[in-house]
Design an enzyme around this catalytic site. Structure first.
Site, short mmCIF file in Angstrom:
data_model
loop_
_atom_site.label_atom_id
_atom_site.label_comp_id
_atom_site.label_asym_id
_atom_site.label_seq_id
_atom_site.Cartn_x
_atom_site.Cartn_y
_atom_site.Cartn_z
N HIS A 129 30.30 40.46 33.78
CA HIS A 129 30.36 39.76 32.48
C HIS A 129 29.17 38.82 32.26
CE1 HIS A 129 32.18 36.89 35.18
NE2 HIS A 129 33.37 37.42 35.14
N ASP A 142 36.54 42.75 30.80
CA ASP A 142 37.11 41.47 31.22
C ASP A 142 38.30 41.10 30.34
OD1 ASP A 142 37.40 39.29 32.88
OD2 ASP A 142 35.86 38.08 31.90
N HIS A 159 35.70 46.34 34.50
CA HIS A 159 36.16 44.98 34.85
C HIS A 159 37.38 44.67 33.98
CE1 HIS A 159 35.17 40.60 35.93
NE2 HIS A 159 36.32 40.57 35.27
N HIS A 194 31.31 37.13 40.28
CA HIS A 194 31.45 36.16 39.19
C HIS A 194 30.31 35.18 39.35
CE1 HIS A 194 33.80 33.79 36.17
NE2 HIS A 194 32.91 32.92 36.58
N HIS A 222 41.50 42.80 33.86
CA HIS A 222 42.62 42.04 34.43
C HIS A 222 43.92 42.65 33.94
CE1 HIS A 222 40.08 38.76 35.98
NE2 HIS A 222 39.31 39.10 34.95
N LYS A 279 35.42 41.68 45.23
CA LYS A 279 35.09 40.71 44.19
C LYS A 279 34.81 39.34 44.80
CE LYS A 279 34.65 38.85 40.12
NZ LYS A 279 35.49 38.87 38.94
#
Ligand code: DOR
Ligand code: ZN
Length: 345
Positions: A175, A248, A14, A137, A16, A100
């Site tokens: 997460h 994350d 995971h 999420h 970004h 996602k």
């Protein structure tokens, strides 16, 4: 006492990476230690179609410095307009590894996410058939629900009904931050796993709020009480293959983090492995580090573990920059609050 540890090269399930100047600045920090990463699609505008994912993958590969190897595993951002055919085609072409799900309004760039879960049912049913995982999420967005209860509430109100309605759908609860999520994942043998970040193993909500507000510890889902952090540490270090690393790592520039309405996200890519070795050593579980960083994730995603290895060595304090420079401005590196002694060699 173990002073050196060789493990298969880790993956980040995971991550970004952003785009443009930020992508160019942060990508080398992940590529230095990680072979692959599940790349989050919450760009502005988001990565919603197979065409978008192919273009974004090309931009990531173009930003990779000479001599580094790294495989971005692409994801699509689920919207109420997502076409099951497009998802299935992108999966069949090997272009995407997951879809996602952001509940609309839950976090950074989630405005195009899902409001009415019935509208995405055809996509989820198709994903269950083709075996494509859904990364979730897991927070409700109901403003009446306290922010510290939003993950636990999501399990009862959304995740469990959604999984029951879509048998065979493979889900990664991303997460996780609560003992409730750990218990939910632990109670299911099939088709369910969870990623755990580095920072949620280190901080609880006091780190964010006691003695002054610390914007660089603010992320979503927000860190919870100490008892939850301890549950996450137990799960991560247990050797249970349903739990694996998703950092994350989520860079925002200092002005965006430190404003009156600061962005959510901790940038952990540069020092994640040093922090994890510290945490696993504290828990007496260095022997389970490789599973968490390098074996459980590939097993869930049906990929082989990496062939190459990295070595972690314990010694003098590890130096890492407090901030990195990017074309968009400085980005603060996550400070675990203790000296790091494990370095990747
Ligand atoms: O802290 C976070 N930052 N949580 C998310 O869900 C999104 C991420 C980001 O994109 O900045
Ligand atoms: Zn994220």
């Amino acid at each position: 006492m173990i002073q050196s540890l060789s493990i298969r090269r880790p993956d980040d399930w995971h991550l970004h990476l952003r785009d443009g100047a930020m992508l160019a600045a942060v990508l080398p920090h992940s590529a230095r230690h990680f072979a692959r990463a599940i790349v989050m699609p919450n760009l502005v505008p988001p990565v919603v179609t197979g065409v978008d994912a192919r273009a974004y993958r090309n931009r990531i590969l173009a930003a990779l410095p000479e001599g580094m190897t790294f495989t971005p595993l692409m994801t699509l951002y689920l919207t109420e307009e997502t076409d099951p055919e497009d998802v299935a085609a992108a999966h069949a072409n090997g272009l995407i590894s997951a879809v996602k799900l952001y509940p609309a309004g839950a976090t950074t760039n989630s405005a195009s996410g899902v409001r009415d879960f019935d509208k995405v049912r055809p996509v989820l049913e198709r994903m269950a058939v083709i075996g494509l995982p859904l990364c979730v999420h897991g927070e409700v967005t109901d403003p009446a629900v306290d922010i510290f209860d939003r993950e636990a509430m999501f399990i009862d109100r959304v995740l469990d009904p959604l999984r029951r309605a879509t048998p065979g759908l493979r889900v990664v609860m991303e997460h996780v931050t609560t003992s409730d999520a750990v218990a939910y994942v632990s109670a299911h043998e099939r088709d369910l796993a969870a990623t755990i970040t580095t920072h949620h193993l280190v901080i609880n909500r006091n780190h964010i709020l006691a003695g002054g507000i610390r914007p660089h510890y603010y992320c979503l889902p927000v860190a919870k009480r100490e008892e939850h952090r301890l549950a996450l540490r137990l799960a991560a270090t247990s050797g249970d293959a349903r739990f694996f690393l998703g950092t994350d790592s989520a860079p925002h520039t200092d002005p965006l983090k430190q404003g009156a309405c600061g962005c959510a996200g901790c940038f952990t890519a540069p020092n994640t492995l040093s922090i994890l070795a510290h945490v696993f050593e504290e828990e007496g579980a260095l022997n389970n580090l490789e599973g968490f960083t390098s074996l459980h994730g590939p097993a869930f995603y049906g990929l082989p573990p990496n062939e190459t290895h990295i070595t972690l060595t314990k010694g003098a304090p590890v130096a890492y920059p407090a901030k990195i420079k990017t074309g968009d401005g400085p980005v603060t590196v996550f400070d675990p609050g203790f000296a790091l002694h494990w370095r990747v060699t």
